[in-house]
Write a protein that holds these residues in place. Structure first.
Motif, PDB file in Angstrom:
ATOM      1  N   ILE A  51      47.888  38.126  47.665  1.00 33.57           N
ATOM      2  CA  ILE A  51      47.339  38.663  46.417  1.00 33.57           C
ATOM      3  C   ILE A  51      46.020  37.963  46.134  1.00 33.57           C
ATOM      4  O   ILE A  51      45.957  36.732  46.081  1.00 33.57           O
ATOM      5  CB  ILE A  51      48.323  38.458  45.249  1.00 33.57           C
ATOM      6  N   THR A  52      44.976  38.756  45.980  1.00 30.86           N
ATOM      7  CA  THR A  52      43.648  38.213  45.730  1.00 30.86           C
ATOM      8  C   THR A  52      43.239  38.510  44.294  1.00 30.86           C
ATOM      9  O   THR A  52      43.277  39.664  43.864  1.00 30.86           O
ATOM     10  CB  THR A  52      42.605  38.827  46.693  1.00 30.86           C
ATOM     11  N   VAL A  53      42.868  37.469  43.563  1.00 32.32           N
ATOM     12  CA  VAL A  53      42.401  37.617  42.180  1.00 32.32           C
ATOM     13  C   VAL A  53      40.953  37.150  42.124  1.00 32.32           C
ATOM     14  O   VAL A  53      40.658  35.994  42.418  1.00 32.32           O
ATOM     15  CB  VAL A  53      43.260  36.793  41.197  1.00 32.32           C
ATOM     16  N   ALA A 245      36.169  35.493  30.266  1.00 29.00           N
ATOM     17  CA  ALA A 245      36.086  36.235  31.519  1.00 29.00           C
ATOM     18  C   ALA A 245      35.299  37.519  31.285  1.00 29.00           C
ATOM     19  O   ALA A 245      35.477  38.190  30.268  1.00 29.00           O
ATOM     20  CB  ALA A 245      37.475  36.571  32.040  1.00 29.00           C
ATOM     21  N   ASP A 246      34.434  37.836  32.221  1.00 31.02           N
ATOM     22  CA  ASP A 246      33.703  39.098  32.159  1.00 31.02           C
ATOM     23  C   ASP A 246      34.476  40.196  32.884  1.00 31.02           C
ATOM     24  O   ASP A 246      34.552  41.328  32.431  1.00 31.02           O
ATOM     25  CB  ASP A 246      32.318  38.934  32.784  1.00 31.02           C
ATOM     26  N   LYS A 247      35.090  39.812  34.012  1.00 31.70           N
ATOM     27  CA  LYS A 247      35.831  40.788  34.814  1.00 31.70           C
ATOM     28  C   LYS A 247      36.854  40.052  35.672  1.00 31.70           C
ATOM     29  O   LYS A 247      36.555  39.009  36.252  1.00 31.70           O
ATOM     30  CB  LYS A 247      34.871  41.584  35.702  1.00 31.70           C
ATOM     31  N   ILE A 248      38.071  40.588  35.735  1.00 30.25           N
ATOM     32  CA  ILE A 248      39.115  40.019  36.587  1.00 30.25           C
ATOM     33  C   ILE A 248      39.757  41.176  37.354  1.00 30.25           C
ATOM     34  O   ILE A 248      40.245  42.132  36.741  1.00 30.25           O
ATOM     35  CB  ILE A 248      40.194  39.280  35.788  1.00 30.25           C
ATOM     36  N   THR A 249      39.745  41.104  38.677  1.00 30.63           N
ATOM     37  CA  THR A 249      40.320  42.181  39.483  1.00 30.63           C
ATOM     38  C   THR A 249      41.346  41.606  40.456  1.00 30.63           C
ATOM     39  O   THR A 249      41.320  40.440  40.809  1.00 30.63           O
ATOM     40  CB  THR A 249      39.248  42.941  40.273  1.00 30.63           C
ATOM     41  N   VAL A 250      42.259  42.485  40.870  1.00 33.61           N
ATOM     42  CA  VAL A 250      43.341  42.100  41.779  1.00 33.61           C
ATOM     43  C   VAL A 250      43.362  43.032  42.972  1.00 33.61           C
ATOM     44  O   VAL A 250      43.188  44.256  42.838  1.00 33.61           O
ATOM     45  CB  VAL A 250      44.708  42.151  41.060  1.00 33.61           C
ATOM     46  N   LYS A 251      43.597  42.462  44.153  1.00 29.68           N
ATOM     47  CA  LYS A 251      43.825  43.238  45.373  1.00 29.68           C
ATOM     48  C   LYS A 251      45.120  42.727  46.018  1.00 29.68           C
ATOM     49  O   LYS A 251      45.398  41.539  45.995  1.00 29.68           O
ATOM     50  CB  LYS A 251      42.662  43.092  46.350  1.00 29.68           C
ATOM     51  N   VAL A 252      45.876  43.663  46.587  1.00 29.04           N
ATOM     52  CA  VAL A 252      47.133  43.315  47.230  1.00 29.04           C
ATOM     53  C   VAL A 252      47.053  43.723  48.707  1.00 29.04           C
ATOM     54  O   VAL A 252      46.718  44.863  49.020  1.00 29.04           O
ATOM     55  CB  VAL A 252      48.327  44.004  46.553  1.00 29.04           C
ATOM     56  N   VAL A 253      47.340  42.761  49.583  1.00 26.19           N
ATOM     57  CA  VAL A 253      47.319  43.015  51.021  1.00 26.19           C
ATOM     58  C   VAL A 253      48.723  42.898  51.562  1.00 26.19           C
ATOM     59  O   VAL A 253      49.350  41.830  51.502  1.00 26.19           O
ATOM     60  CB  VAL A 253      46.390  42.009  51.750  1.00 26.19           C
ATOM     61  N   GLN A 254      49.274  43.979  52.072  1.00 27.02           N
ATOM     62  CA  GLN A 254      50.645  43.987  52.577  1.00 27.02           C
ATOM     63  C   GLN A 254      50.716  43.402  53.993  1.00 27.02           C
ATOM     64  O   GLN A 254      49.775  43.483  54.760  1.00 27.02           O
ATOM     65  CB  GLN A 254      51.202  45.409  52.578  1.00 27.02           C
TER      66      GLN A 254
END
Length: 254
Positions: A51-53, A245-254
């Protein structure tokens, strides 16, 4: 004499100009360095889901404390991906004064990240839902508080459910505003170290319909002094806290 004096003036002007240019270049380098994301790796040896934040600081960012964790779709705590070292270990860099100098030492800050603490559900001997120096969180998920933009690359340590939430709680000391004033709760020492309450963000993940990226959104604030684990959805009293925080995003790598 006149020529010599003129030469000295010219040299002085040149020296000042060079100093100004150097200062501007140095300031530019510092700005670039601050905007370059710090990479934080947690649970590196795990075979779990990555999980990338990605966190982009806002205009009010000033050494905030934070925790990032995972909950199931019903809001049950699963595991922490990252927590600021001072909270995770119970030791603050300016924890105690020795011979007139601030030194690292144990500090209890229940108002810092109370929603994370209560969701985690581990109560210390003093009654606070906080790690202690005697019972800290694992080194694999702690680290110094990021000074600016960062990218967390954290792995889960257990299989994740089909739907889950990535949560982030953030809190910044001394950020008073017209509602959360320094005299609002004059007898509450924990409120005085928190000012505006900790802000909680979330992103909802469906593993059967993975998106390229998820935007984390604020869903409420914690109790102002960490007395309990309630989440108040009213954000109308928060000002600068919403700009940490200006922007917080999440990516999920299976």
């Amino acid at each position: 004499m006149k020529t010599t004096s003129l030469s000295l003036v010219i040299m002085a002007v040149l020296a000042i100009s060079i100093a100004i240019m150097a200062s501007r270049c140095s300031g530019g380098r510092k700005a670039i360095e601050a905007d370059t994301p710090q990479i934080i790796l947690t649970n590196e040896t795990s075979d779990g889901t990555l999980i990338t934040v990605s966190f982009t600081r806002g205009e009010s960012h000033n050494h905030p404390l934070m925790a990032i964790w995972i909950e199931d779709s019903a809001g049950k705590y699963l595991e922490t991906l990252f927590v600021a070292e001072s909270i995770g270990k119970g030791i603050f860099q300016h924890g105690e004064k020795t011979d007139g100098q601030w030194m690292p030492g144990p500090v209890r800050r229940p108002a810092a990240l109370p929603y994370w603490g209560h969701q985690r559900g581990i109560r210390a001997a003093d009654g606070y839902y906080l790690p202690t120096p005697e019972e800290p969180v694992a080194d694999a998920i702690t680290g110094p508080t990021p000074q600016g933009n960062f990218i967390l690359k954290g792995k889960s340590t257990a299989p994740l459910p089909g739907k889950f939430k990535v949560m982030l709680e953030i809190n910044q000391s001394w950020d008073w505003n017209e509602y959360w004033t320094n005299v609002r709760y004059p007898d509450d020492i924990h409120y005085k170290t928190s000012s505006q309450p900790a802000l909680v963000y979330q992103a909802i993940i469906d593993m059967e319909n993975i998106q390229e990226e998820y935007q984390m959104v604020p869903i409420g604030h914690s109790h102002y002094s960490g007395l309990d684990g309630t989440l108040n959805s009213d954000l109308g009293t928060l000002t600068t806290a919403l700009k940490i925080a200006d922007k917080i995003t999440v990516k999920v790598v299976q």
